[in-house]
Design a protein around this motif. Structure first.
Motif, PDB file in Angstrom:
ATOM      1  N   LEU A 239       6.730   4.256   4.974  1.00 52.24           N
ATOM      2  CA  LEU A 239       6.247   5.412   3.912  1.00 52.24           C
ATOM      3  C   LEU A 239       6.433   6.578   4.678  1.00 52.24           C
ATOM      4  O   LEU A 239       6.937   7.785   4.345  1.00 52.24           O
ATOM      5  N   ARG A 240       6.026   6.671   5.930  1.00 53.14           N
ATOM      6  CA  ARG A 240       6.154   7.615   6.980  1.00 53.14           C
ATOM      7  C   ARG A 240       7.557   8.139   7.091  1.00 53.14           C
ATOM      8  O   ARG A 240       7.984   9.279   7.020  1.00 53.14           O
ATOM      9  N   GLU A 241       8.592   7.066   7.153  1.00 54.91           N
ATOM     10  CA  GLU A 241       9.904   7.402   7.315  1.00 54.91           C
ATOM     11  C   GLU A 241      10.404   8.074   6.231  1.00 54.91           C
ATOM     12  O   GLU A 241      11.341   8.795   6.029  1.00 54.91           O
ATOM     13  N   LEU A 242       9.904   7.554   4.761  1.00 54.28           N
ATOM     14  CA  LEU A 242      10.407   8.121   3.687  1.00 54.28           C
ATOM     15  C   LEU A 242       9.623   9.458   3.442  1.00 54.28           C
ATOM     16  O   LEU A 242       9.895  10.006   2.292  1.00 54.28           O
ATOM     17  N   GLU A 243       8.910   9.795   4.279  1.00 59.88           N
ATOM     18  CA  GLU A 243       8.374  11.209   4.405  1.00 59.88           C
ATOM     19  C   GLU A 243       7.272  11.432   3.113  1.00 59.88           C
ATOM     20  O   GLU A 243       7.046  12.369   2.451  1.00 59.88           O
ATOM     21  N   CYS A 244       6.466  10.248   2.862  1.00 60.81           N
ATOM     22  CA  CYS A 244       5.431  10.334   1.981  1.00 60.81           C
ATOM     23  C   CYS A 244       4.224  10.960   2.786  1.00 60.81           C
ATOM     24  O   CYS A 244       3.987  10.159   3.676  1.00 60.81           O
ATOM     25  N   ALA A 245       3.543  12.122   2.413  1.00 58.64           N
ATOM     26  CA  ALA A 245       2.607  12.517   3.250  1.00 58.64           C
ATOM     27  C   ALA A 245       1.360  11.729   3.202  1.00 58.64           C
ATOM     28  O   ALA A 245       0.951  11.833   4.326  1.00 58.64           O
ATOM     29  N   GLN A 246       0.992  11.412   2.225  1.00 55.54           N
ATOM     30  CA  GLN A 246      -0.254  10.673   2.007  1.00 55.54           C
ATOM     31  C   GLN A 246      -0.597   9.250   1.474  1.00 55.54           C
ATOM     32  O   GLN A 246       0.566   9.061   0.653  1.00 55.54           O
ATOM     33  N   ALA A 247      -1.465   8.591   1.936  1.00 59.25           N
ATOM     34  CA  ALA A 247      -1.635   7.205   1.366  1.00 59.25           C
ATOM     35  C   ALA A 247      -3.046   6.764   1.280  1.00 59.25           C
ATOM     36  O   ALA A 247      -4.016   7.435   1.904  1.00 59.25           O
ATOM     37  N   GLN A 248      -3.188   5.880   0.493  1.00 60.24           N
ATOM     38  CA  GLN A 248      -4.530   5.190   0.448  1.00 60.24           C
ATOM     39  C   GLN A 248      -4.215   3.624   0.413  1.00 60.24           C
ATOM     40  O   GLN A 248      -3.344   3.090  -0.166  1.00 60.24           O
ATOM     41  N   GLY A 249      -5.287   2.780   1.090  1.00 62.17           N
ATOM     42  CA  GLY A 249      -5.205   1.345   0.917  1.00 62.17           C
ATOM     43  C   GLY A 249      -6.017   0.674   1.678  1.00 62.17           C
ATOM     44  O   GLY A 249      -6.576   1.418   2.774  1.00 62.17           O
ATOM     45  N   TYR A 250      -6.163  -0.564   1.636  1.00 63.08           N
ATOM     46  CA  TYR A 250      -7.178  -1.196   2.645  1.00 63.08           C
ATOM     47  C   TYR A 250      -6.595  -1.413   3.850  1.00 63.08           C
ATOM     48  O   TYR A 250      -7.529  -1.534   4.893  1.00 63.08           O
ATOM     49  N   HIS A 251      -5.240  -1.157   4.468  1.00 66.28           N
ATOM     50  CA  HIS A 251      -4.956  -0.911   5.858  1.00 66.28           C
ATOM     51  C   HIS A 251      -5.604   0.395   6.460  1.00 66.28           C
ATOM     52  O   HIS A 251      -6.110   0.105   7.576  1.00 66.28           O
TER      53      HIS A 251
END
Ligand code: C2E
Ligand code: CA
Ligand code: CA
Ligand code: CA
Length: 278
Positions: free
Chosen positions: A246-258
């Protein structure tokens, strides 16, 4: 015999009787729960994928049931919506979450709060007034409040959604489209809604490591978000590989159990304090 159309229902059916009684009990329990405030708000961090710092949270309701323990929304939200309790429960969640977030914003002035809106809330004529009242009472800056609405609810009556969301936008809050990508048929109408953020549904995110196709679909959904000028947040990130992709795809933010699971307010305060100490 004359058929009055009730012949079947009149015959006593123990299974159906028990079901109807259970249902009445569930409804009563839920009404009591609301009156007695048996609900709790949990908070799941939303992180920026570069530094993996918590930039905000999503408020997620739980029911602290007196005999059944802590219940997830799937156990009661549909019924609450059906019997008309959601507008009240939804505003209660908003109030709680705003009170909490004001404290977190003291340490981090750009800390964002995401709160979910239900279909019946969107249909409530005093939604904007209620939200305005909560904003004033808690003092939370409107631009730090993000109201999440599922794509399927938003696209049910596009003109009505556009009108209501427009009235919310005048309060200065931001709007996120939840479960983004699951309602592809109406995608072309997206431009008609005053939306700021899209939450990429976890079905796309979780398919990323599975196959090249899974990865390209996620990439396409991200691309669509960008086409409409919307900031994407990836949901349901459960492993480091997905986060890296996701970082490579330049998605700035995320949420999840990780990163973190939803947690009580006190735990989130500890997590934020530990982050400041780093
Ligand atoms: P949602 O808005 O899509 O919220 C995200 C859900 O995904 C949450 O479930 C969260 O715990 C879960 N989740 C987060 N990260 C992961 C992950 O890495 N893997 C997996 N498998 N799941 C993850 P939760 O808390 O059970 O809530 C379910 C749904 O209930 C929410 O889905 C939302 O639609 C609804 N909901 C929760 N609280 C409220 C509320 O206060 N108001 C309204 N209207 N709806 C709410
Ligand atoms: Ca949500
Ligand atoms: Ca979602
Ligand atoms: Ca969902």
């Amino acid at each position: 015999a004359k058929d009055d159309g009730k012949g079947v229902a009149r015959r006593f059916d123990p299974a159906r009787f028990a079901e109807a009684e259970q249902r009445r009990n569930d409804e009563d329990d839920l009404r009591t729960a609301l009156a007695e405030k048996q609900f709790e708000v949990f908070y799941q961090p939303i992180v920026d994928l570069d530094g993996e710092h918590t930039v905000g949270v999503e408020a997620l309701v739980r029911w602290r049931h007196p005999s059944r323990g802590l219940l997830p929304p799937a156990a009661f939200l549909d019924l609450a919506e059906e019997i008309g309790l959601m507008p009240e429960l939804g505003i209660w969640v908003l109030e709680q979450a705003c009170e909490q977030a004001v404290g977190w914003q003291r340490d981090n002035p750009s800390f964002e709060l995401n709160v979910n809106l239900s279909a019946s809330q969107l249909g409530s004529p005093h939604l904007a007034d209620d939200i305005q009242t909560v904003l004033e009472q808690t003092g939370i800056p409107p631009y730090l409040l993000v109201l999440e609405l599922t794509e399927s609810v938003a696209l049910t009556d596009l003109a009505e959604s556009a009108r209501v969301l427009g009235s919310l936008k005048t309060l200065g809050v931001r709007i996120a489209l939840d479960d983004f990508g699951t309602g592809f048929s109406s995608l072309s109408h997206l431009g008609a809604l005053p939306v700021d953020v899209v939450k990429i549904d976890r079905s796309f995110v979780q398919a990323m490591p599975d196959s090249a196709t899974g990865a390209s679909v996620a990439e396409a959904v991200l691309q669509i978000a960008r086409t409409f000028g919307l900031a994407p947040v990836a949901e349901g990130v459960e492993d480091a590989d997905t986060a890296a992709r996701l970082r490579e795809l330049e998605c700035a933010q995320a949420q999840g159990y990780h990163f973190a699971k939803p947690m009580p307010a006190a735990e989130l305060s500890d997590l934020l304090a530990a982050q400041v100490a780093l």
